[in-house]
Design an enzyme around this catalytic site. Structure first.
Site: not given
Ligand code: IPM
Ligand code: MG
Length: 361
Positions: A247, A191, A251, A223, A141
């Site tokens: 990240d 990884k 999710d 993975d 990032y």
């Molecule tokens: C998160 C989001 C952010 C990230 C985006 C909005 C930049 O997806 O906080 O998980 O990738 O960190």
């Molecule tokens: Mg995110």
């Protein structure tokens, strides 16, 4: 207790869910006799519209003068065509860097009343309780160079995945510290079969583990971790990993709970106030409709009380109230299965009434 909180509502459903979180915070202040002074500041798309920048200096100053920060969400289609440096998301990345919010804690716990809300089988997700510890200020990032150029007549884009030993060490240590007060197991995700940065990551994890003989350290390739998360999530407890893996895995993990709208987070600072935010984004498709699930933000407020102000009882009061409201069958639209869905305001009011009704814990 008297605390100052910077409030960065942001874009999309950000302002709606932040309003909900602040109403719950007000209730806690009244019931437990605290004072929380809030100050709003701009971040993301709304900041671009007002000032041309996703993170105006004034916002950074307000955050630095606060004891904690509550954030909603940033981004939306209106700003999607802007170049990377000018996008709303850059505001979020910059504040993480500016305030050294290096440790992103994303707890994933499945409420018993929601164990049939997941797309996964109930017996897999029931009683899941894990903590993703995501490194937040390094890795791909932020690595340099990041650029686009032409090489031999062809367009090339470059991102750089870079970690220093000290960056790795402080996040791994955070994972071990959390494991101490949880189930004494750390899963370090990397990884290392491919990436040099992961091989350093693994070495550092081994080194740190020597200081924590009572804690079990397990290494897992990313993975495989993605697979284990949905195959046997109960085998995981503290999962510590680098920025982009965290990240993606967080999710994925949110789906164990049935909805991205349930997950809170804390981004702990190395130097000053920490930041608390729901992990869902700005959800432009439902913004302004008053139907967003406020529980991730309300739970983020609970994390703020616990981690920033050591107000354990107050945090617990919020968590118990969320649990009771869900137990009573109330659902926002993201979780409703046939029953009439509650609006953001109704859900918030239910949590507040529950806190009012609870005996002091
Ligand atoms: C998160 C989001 C952010 C990230 C985006 C909005 C930049 O997806 O906080 O998980 O990738 O960190
Ligand atoms: Mg995110």
């Amino acid at each position: 207790m008297n605390k100052r909180i910077a409030v960065l509502a942001g874009d999309g459903i950000g302002p709606e869910v932040v309003r909900a979180g602040l109403r719950v915070l007000d209730e806690i202040a009244q019931k437990y006799g605290h004072q929380f002074e809030t100050k709003q500041a701009l971040i993301g798309g709304c900041a671009i519209d007002a000032t041309g920048l996703p993170l105006p200096q004034e916002t950074v100053d307000i955050c630095k003068q606060s004891d904690a920060i509550l954030l909603g969400a940033v981004g939306g289609p209106k700003w999607d065509t802007l170049p990377g440096e000018k996008r709303p998301e850059k505001g979020l990345l910059d504040i993480r860097k500016e305030l050294q919010l290096f440790a992103n804690l994303r707890p994933v716990s499945v409420f018993s009343s929601l164990s049939d809300a997941s797309t996964l089988k109930k017996e897999i997700v029931k009683d899941v309780d894990l903590m993703i510890v995501r490194e937040l200020t390094g890795g791909i990032y932020f690595g340099e160079p990041r650029e686009r150029k032409e090489v031999d007549g062809e367009e090339v884009a470059i991102d750089t995945l870079k970690y220093t030993r000290s960056e790795i060490e402080r996040i791994i240590r955070k994972g071990f510290e959390l494991a101490k007060v949880r189930n004494k197991k750390v899963t370090s995700v990397d990884k290392a079969n491919v990436l040099e940065s992961s091989r350093l990551w693994r070495e550092v994890a081994e080194d740190v583990a020597k200081d924590y003989p009572e804690i079990e350290l397990e290494h897992m390739l990313v993975d495989n971790a993605a697979m284990q998360l949905i195959r046997s999530p109960k085998s995981l407890d503290v999962v510590v990993t680098e920025n982009m893996f965290g990240d993606i895995l967080s999710d994925e993990a949110s789906m164990l709970t049935g909805s991205l709208g349930m997950l809170p987070s804390a981004s702990l600072s190395a130097i000053g106030p920490s930041l608390y935010e729901p992990i869902h984004g700005s959800a432009p498709d439902i913004a302004g409709k008053g139907i967003a699930n406020p529980l991730a933000t309300i739970a983020s407020v609970a994390m703020m009380l616990k981690y920033e102000f050591s107000l354990e009882k107050e945090a617990e009061a919020i968590e118990k109230a969320i649990d009771a409201v869900l137990d009573a069958g109330h659902r926002t639209v993201d979780l409703a299965q046939g029953e009439a869905a509650r609006s953001t305001d109704e859900m918030t009011e239910l949590v507040i009434q529950q806190i009012k009704a609870e005996a002091f814990v």
